[in-house]
Write a protein that holds these residues in place. Sequence first.
Motif, short mmCIF file in Angstrom:
data_model
loop_
_atom_site.label_atom_id
_atom_site.label_comp_id
_atom_site.label_asym_id
_atom_site.label_seq_id
_atom_site.Cartn_x
_atom_site.Cartn_y
_atom_site.Cartn_z
N SER A 227 4.10 42.21 -12.19
CA SER A 227 4.68 42.06 -13.53
C SER A 227 3.67 41.37 -14.43
CB SER A 227 5.98 41.24 -13.45
OG SER A 227 6.50 41.06 -14.74
N LEU A 228 3.18 42.08 -15.43
CA LEU A 228 2.22 41.49 -16.36
C LEU A 228 2.96 40.63 -17.38
CD1 LEU A 228 -0.22 44.46 -17.08
CD2 LEU A 228 -0.58 42.52 -15.56
N ALA A 229 2.50 39.41 -17.56
CA ALA A 229 3.14 38.50 -18.51
C ALA A 229 2.83 38.93 -19.93
CB ALA A 229 2.65 37.08 -18.28
N PRO A 230 3.84 39.02 -20.81
CA PRO A 230 3.56 39.38 -22.20
C PRO A 230 2.78 38.26 -22.90
CG PRO A 230 5.85 38.72 -21.95
CD PRO A 230 5.27 38.76 -20.58
N ILE A 231 2.03 38.63 -23.96
CA ILE A 231 1.36 37.58 -24.74
C ILE A 231 2.16 37.28 -26.01
CG2 ILE A 231 -0.96 37.90 -23.80
CD1 ILE A 231 -1.68 39.52 -26.28
N ILE A 232 3.14 38.14 -26.32
CA ILE A 232 4.05 37.86 -27.44
C ILE A 232 5.47 37.78 -26.88
CG2 ILE A 232 5.01 38.70 -29.64
CD1 ILE A 232 2.34 40.07 -30.17
N HIS A 233 6.06 36.60 -26.96
CA HIS A 233 7.41 36.38 -26.43
C HIS A 233 8.45 36.43 -27.55
CE1 HIS A 233 4.70 34.54 -23.43
NE2 HIS A 233 5.61 34.96 -22.56
N GLY A 234 9.65 36.81 -27.18
CA GLY A 234 10.72 36.88 -28.18
C GLY A 234 11.89 37.69 -27.68
N GLY A 235 12.26 38.71 -28.43
CA GLY A 235 13.48 39.48 -28.16
C GLY A 235 13.39 40.47 -27.01
N GLY A 236 12.23 40.59 -26.40
CA GLY A 236 12.11 41.43 -25.21
C GLY A 236 12.00 42.92 -25.47
N GLN A 237 11.51 43.30 -26.67
CA GLN A 237 11.32 44.73 -26.94
C GLN A 237 10.22 45.31 -26.03
OE1 GLN A 237 11.63 42.39 -29.27
NE2 GLN A 237 13.03 43.07 -30.87
N GLU A 238 10.10 46.62 -26.04
CA GLU A 238 9.13 47.32 -25.19
C GLU A 238 9.28 46.90 -23.72
OE1 GLU A 238 6.77 49.93 -26.43
OE2 GLU A 238 8.56 49.72 -27.67
N ARG A 239 10.52 46.97 -23.26
CA ARG A 239 10.88 46.65 -21.87
C ARG A 239 10.38 45.26 -21.47
NH1 ARG A 239 8.69 51.24 -22.11
NH2 ARG A 239 6.94 50.90 -20.70
N GLY A 240 10.48 44.33 -22.42
CA GLY A 240 10.13 42.94 -22.16
C GLY A 240 8.65 42.66 -22.21
N LYS A 241 7.83 43.66 -22.51
CA LYS A 241 6.37 43.48 -22.47
C LYS A 241 5.77 43.10 -23.81
CE LYS A 241 5.97 44.27 -18.15
NZ LYS A 241 5.91 43.04 -17.34
N ARG A 242 6.49 43.41 -24.93
CA ARG A 242 5.91 43.14 -26.24
C ARG A 242 7.03 42.91 -27.24
NH1 ARG A 242 5.06 43.62 -31.84
NH2 ARG A 242 2.83 43.44 -32.26
N SER A 243 7.36 41.65 -27.44
CA SER A 243 8.48 41.32 -28.32
C SER A 243 8.11 41.50 -29.79
CB SER A 243 8.93 39.88 -28.07
OG SER A 243 9.53 39.79 -26.80
N GLY A 244 9.15 41.64 -30.61
CA GLY A 244 8.99 41.86 -32.04
C GLY A 244 9.61 43.20 -32.41
N THR A 245 10.34 43.22 -33.53
CA THR A 245 10.94 44.48 -33.98
C THR A 245 9.86 45.54 -34.14
OG1 THR A 245 12.68 43.28 -35.14
CG2 THR A 245 12.32 45.57 -35.79
N GLU A 246 10.08 46.69 -33.54
CA GLU A 246 9.07 47.75 -33.54
C GLU A 246 8.80 48.26 -34.96
OE1 GLU A 246 11.40 48.19 -29.62
OE2 GLU A 246 11.86 47.79 -31.73
#
Length: 389
Positions: A227-246
């Motif tokens: 599981s690769l840790a995201p570098i942008i945390h938040g609402g869990g968009q992009e299956r938890g990998k890249r948070s932020g409204t698309e």
Amino acid sequence: MGNMKNIYLDYNATTPIDPRVLEEMMPYLTEYYGNPSSIHSFGRKGKEALDKAREQVSLLISANPKEIIFTSGGSESANFAIKSTALKGLSDNKNHLITTKVEHECVLESFMFLERQGFEVTYLDVDSDGLIDLDELRDSIKDNTALVSCMYANNETGVIFPVEKIAEIVKERGSLFHTDAVQAAGKIDIDLNKIPADLLSISAHKFYGPKSVGALFVRDSLSQRISLAPIIHGGGQERGKRSGTENVPGIVGLGVASAIAIEEMENDQVKIRNLRDGLLQSLKQNIKDIKLNGSIENMLGNTLNLSILGAVGESLTMNLDIEGVAVSTGSACSEGAVDPSHVLSAMGLSREEAASSIRISLGRFTEQEDIDYAASVFPKVVDRIRQVK
């Protein structure tokens, strides 16, 4: 000023948005503005657009839609790939990383950041053609090597790396492999069924899409394993990998640009390469002491990086701009930098040769009359600068 030419030959810096891309994007800026995470009809419309674009992008690189993570562009994709895999490597007692000396700044700066955090980084040399030594790569990989990152095609010279061979060597040794394909995607065929890369970065604005949108390919077999840790945390968009409204309009644009590239890449390649080769022939005939940097056999068909001795790159760029021709001194991301190009220096060019270099890059909307005009003003500009010098 009414008759002033305005010819754009800096497609490696950015491309104009294709009108067909813009047309598909517009409804998502005006009519379908729902948040894709919302469950009402407005949100569902946005979610459907994301799903379609994910499919389109996956087809461009022969991947699976679930392997595509949308980002804000190539720099974010590369940062995510490099930093996340490095952190994962640390937990497995792997603190060694490998890259090349000619990468884009977003890759080099990421590795230098990790070096400051205590990682050991090997920066591979390149030869005068701008290519790495595959034996040196093989010898550099150690048991504690977490990641190797090597670009697909160089942004300054257009040199294409043997990514399939590089990926195979890396995978044989059990390390992860990332390739920055920002300059290659949409220009040349990328088949991830043949290239065993774990991660690959792309950016829409390099192939007629909008700016500030890109994607990171993460191979499914890698996602299943770690599981690769995201570098942008938040609402869990992009299956938890890249948070932020698309960025739905931008992602739609990336998808459409990908679909157009699949259809038109072959025709674009032939037309652009012919124009590029014609320009090179003309410049060589009419300008003395001109040298092509990089191997023409291993080069994107749209790019020329030329050293013109006795004429400083900045002066050439500014004087050509006055004549209505836009070219670059190298990477637009580091324009204004006083030091000579790190790419050309790594290829063994002298400080003078590197300082006298310019990059010309053609694209889908370049026409023969643009090349004819550029070829006619170029020698005059060079003569003018050399006389002043």
